[in-house]
Design a protein around this motif. Structure first.
Motif, mmCIF file in Angstrom:
data_model
loop_
_atom_site.group_PDB
_atom_site.id
_atom_site.type_symbol
_atom_site.label_atom_id
_atom_site.label_comp_id
_atom_site.label_asym_id
_atom_site.label_seq_id
_atom_site.Cartn_x
_atom_site.Cartn_y
_atom_site.Cartn_z
ATOM 1 N N VAL A 139 2.657 -3.915 20.610
ATOM 2 C CA VAL A 139 4.010 -4.215 21.114
ATOM 3 C C VAL A 139 4.330 -5.701 20.964
ATOM 4 C CG1 VAL A 139 5.440 -4.267 23.208
ATOM 5 C CG2 VAL A 139 4.099 -2.234 22.656
ATOM 6 N N HIS A 140 3.362 -6.553 21.259
ATOM 7 C CA HIS A 140 3.556 -7.998 21.174
ATOM 8 C C HIS A 140 3.930 -8.410 19.749
ATOM 9 C CE1 HIS A 140 2.781 -12.212 22.261
ATOM 10 N NE2 HIS A 140 2.191 -12.313 21.079
ATOM 11 N N GLU A 141 3.185 -7.925 18.760
ATOM 12 C CA GLU A 141 3.453 -8.310 17.370
ATOM 13 C C GLU A 141 4.781 -7.755 16.867
ATOM 14 O OE1 GLU A 141 1.913 -10.612 15.608
ATOM 15 O OE2 GLU A 141 0.663 -10.879 17.378
ATOM 16 N N TRP A 142 5.111 -6.531 17.238
ATOM 17 C CA TRP A 142 6.387 -5.967 16.798
ATOM 18 C C TRP A 142 7.569 -6.692 17.453
ATOM 19 C CZ3 TRP A 142 7.865 -3.173 12.807
ATOM 20 C CH2 TRP A 142 6.874 -2.559 12.050
ATOM 21 N N CYS A 143 7.402 -7.118 18.677
ATOM 22 C CA CYS A 143 8.490 -7.865 19.330
ATOM 23 C C CYS A 143 8.586 -9.289 18.765
ATOM 24 C CB CYS A 143 8.322 -7.857 20.838
ATOM 25 S SG CYS A 143 8.716 -6.224 21.531
ATOM 26 N N HIS A 144 7.462 -9.885 18.353
ATOM 27 C CA HIS A 144 7.530 -11.143 17.595
ATOM 28 C C HIS A 144 8.380 -10.923 16.344
ATOM 29 C CE1 HIS A 144 5.092 -14.166 19.442
ATOM 30 N NE2 HIS A 144 3.921 -13.590 19.251
ATOM 31 N N PHE A 145 8.097 -9.848 15.628
ATOM 32 C CA PHE A 145 8.823 -9.534 14.401
ATOM 33 C C PHE A 145 10.312 -9.344 14.676
ATOM 34 C CE2 PHE A 145 10.506 -6.314 11.471
ATOM 35 C CZ PHE A 145 10.341 -6.978 10.263
ATOM 36 N N LEU A 146 10.633 -8.579 15.716
ATOM 37 C CA LEU A 146 12.046 -8.349 16.051
ATOM 38 C C LEU A 146 12.749 -9.639 16.454
ATOM 39 C CD1 LEU A 146 11.738 -4.963 17.972
ATOM 40 C CD2 LEU A 146 12.581 -5.343 15.643
ATOM 41 N N GLY A 147 12.045 -10.508 17.201
ATOM 42 C CA GLY A 147 12.621 -11.806 17.557
ATOM 43 C C GLY A 147 12.888 -12.657 16.334
ATOM 44 N N ALA A 148 11.950 -12.656 15.390
ATOM 45 C CA ALA A 148 12.130 -13.417 14.158
ATOM 46 C C ALA A 148 13.273 -12.846 13.331
ATOM 47 C CB ALA A 148 10.837 -13.421 13.344
ATOM 48 N N ARG A 149 13.350 -11.529 13.234
ATOM 49 C CA ARG A 149 14.444 -10.905 12.480
ATOM 50 C C ARG A 149 15.801 -11.164 13.132
ATOM 51 N NH1 ARG A 149 13.868 -7.121 8.072
ATOM 52 N NH2 ARG A 149 12.125 -8.069 6.976
ATOM 53 N N ALA A 150 15.838 -11.135 14.460
ATOM 54 C CA ALA A 150 17.103 -11.386 15.164
ATOM 55 C C ALA A 150 17.614 -12.795 14.883
ATOM 56 C CB ALA A 150 16.915 -11.174 16.664
ATOM 57 N N ALA A 196 12.794 -16.793 8.078
ATOM 58 C CA ALA A 196 12.122 -16.511 6.812
ATOM 59 C C ALA A 196 10.709 -16.041 7.125
ATOM 60 C CB ALA A 196 12.095 -17.763 5.944
ATOM 61 N N LEU A 197 10.378 -14.853 6.645
ATOM 62 C CA LEU A 197 9.041 -14.320 6.850
ATOM 63 C C LEU A 197 8.685 -13.415 5.687
ATOM 64 C CD1 LEU A 197 9.498 -11.137 7.974
ATOM 65 C CD2 LEU A 197 10.123 -12.412 10.002
ATOM 66 N N THR A 198 7.401 -13.152 5.552
ATOM 67 C CA THR A 198 6.901 -12.312 4.473
ATOM 68 C C THR A 198 6.064 -11.187 5.060
ATOM 69 O OG1 THR A 198 6.729 -14.284 3.086
ATOM 70 C CG2 THR A 198 5.598 -12.321 2.316
ATOM 71 N N LEU A 199 6.376 -9.962 4.674
ATOM 72 C CA LEU A 199 5.582 -8.819 5.111
ATOM 73 C C LEU A 199 4.315 -8.735 4.273
ATOM 74 C CD1 LEU A 199 8.357 -6.126 5.491
ATOM 75 C CD2 LEU A 199 7.192 -7.351 7.304
ATOM 76 N N LYS A 200 3.215 -8.405 4.908
ATOM 77 C CA LYS A 200 1.962 -8.231 4.176
ATOM 78 C C LYS A 200 2.003 -6.896 3.444
ATOM 79 C CE LYS A 200 -0.652 -11.272 7.072
ATOM 80 N NZ LYS A 200 -1.777 -11.494 7.961
ATOM 81 N N PRO A 201 1.485 -6.855 2.221
ATOM 82 C CA PRO A 201 1.575 -5.617 1.431
ATOM 83 C C PRO A 201 0.669 -4.498 1.936
ATOM 84 C CG PRO A 201 0.342 -7.285 0.230
ATOM 85 C CD PRO A 201 0.870 -7.947 1.473
ATOM 86 N N ARG A 202 -0.399 -4.839 2.628
ATOM 87 C CA ARG A 202 -1.326 -3.827 3.136
ATOM 88 C C ARG A 202 -1.194 -3.708 4.646
ATOM 89 N NH1 ARG A 202 -6.476 -3.580 -0.557
ATOM 90 N NH2 ARG A 202 -5.586 -4.490 -2.427
ATOM 91 N N ILE A 203 -1.669 -2.601 5.173
ATOM 92 C CA ILE A 203 -1.642 -2.385 6.617
ATOM 93 C C ILE A 203 -2.521 -3.450 7.267
ATOM 94 C CG2 ILE A 203 -2.189 -0.765 8.473
ATOM 95 C CD1 ILE A 203 0.134 0.095 6.606
ATOM 96 N N HIS A 204 -1.976 -4.103 8.282
ATOM 97 C CA HIS A 204 -2.689 -5.205 8.928
ATOM 98 C C HIS A 204 -2.195 -5.332 10.366
ATOM 99 C CE1 HIS A 204 -4.226 -9.317 9.498
ATOM 100 N NE2 HIS A 204 -5.005 -9.057 8.465
ATOM 101 N N PRO A 205 -3.087 -5.692 11.309
ATOM 102 C CA PRO A 205 -2.643 -5.873 12.696
ATOM 103 C C PRO A 205 -1.602 -6.992 12.839
ATOM 104 C CG PRO A 205 -5.034 -5.817 12.576
ATOM 105 C CD PRO A 205 -4.533 -5.835 11.173
ATOM 106 N N LEU A 206 -1.755 -8.058 12.058
ATOM 107 C CA LEU A 206 -0.754 -9.128 12.014
ATOM 108 C C LEU A 206 0.015 -8.926 10.718
ATOM 109 C CD1 LEU A 206 -3.142 -12.023 13.089
ATOM 110 C CD2 LEU A 206 -1.594 -10.730 14.541
ATOM 111 N N PHE A 207 1.051 -8.103 10.764
ATOM 112 C CA PHE A 207 1.634 -7.535 9.557
ATOM 113 C C PHE A 207 2.670 -8.406 8.849
ATOM 114 C CE2 PHE A 207 4.218 -6.220 13.078
ATOM 115 C CZ PHE A 207 5.517 -6.204 12.603
#
Length: 145
Positions: free
Chosen positions: A62-73, A77-88
């Motif tokens: 939940v923490h990492e996904w909410c970091h992502f949502l905050g950054a997207r909001a 500028a961010l880059t998604l990792k191509p492979r499955i990763h806990p810090l994605f």
């Protein structure tokens, strides 16, 4: 939609499916442990340990996904990792402003607080397992992530 945007959307969907699946599996196993019933001895401690570890794992997701949502909001500028990763995703500090970083940080904190509230509402203090889940959940609450 460009090929890069399509690839990014597919990568994000894969990350979401895997992380969501793990979260559902953890929650189902915790519910399956039936922490509401009075357990004695070693079983009670095993259920409590599993509840604590489930709280830690769900907290991270939940923490990492909410970091992502905050950054997207904040349109960071961010880059998604191509492979499955806990810090994605990777946050680009050089291209983003301090205000965008603040949105990223606050997103993670709000995610942790939200999960803690849900845990406290759902897991009242009826058993050792019920007490362990919010404890595991509240451990990673950080003011600056």
């Amino acid at each position: 939609m460009t090929q890069a945007a399509t690839s990014s959307a597919i990568s994000l969907a894969r990350q979401a499916l895997v992380h969501g699946g793990i979260a559902l599996l953890l929650a189902a196993l915790l519910i399956g442990a039936d922490v509401k019933r009075g357990r004695d001895g070693v079983t009670a401690y095993l259920v409590a340990a599993w509840a604590f570890l489930t709280g830690l794992a769900l907290s991270h997701i939940v923490h990492e996904w909410c970091h992502f949502l905050g950054a997207r909001a904040a349109r960071s500028a961010l880059t998604l990792k191509p492979r499955i990763h806990p810090l994605f995703f990777d946050y680009d500090f050089a291209q983003n402003t301090p205000a965008q970083f603040l949105c990223l940080s606050i997103g993670g904190l709000l995610g942790n607080l939200m999960l803690l509230c849900v845990a406290l509402l759902c897991a009242g203090p009826q058993s050792l397992g019920d007490d362990s889940f919010p404890c595991g959940r509240s451990g990673p609450v950080r003011l600056c992530s």
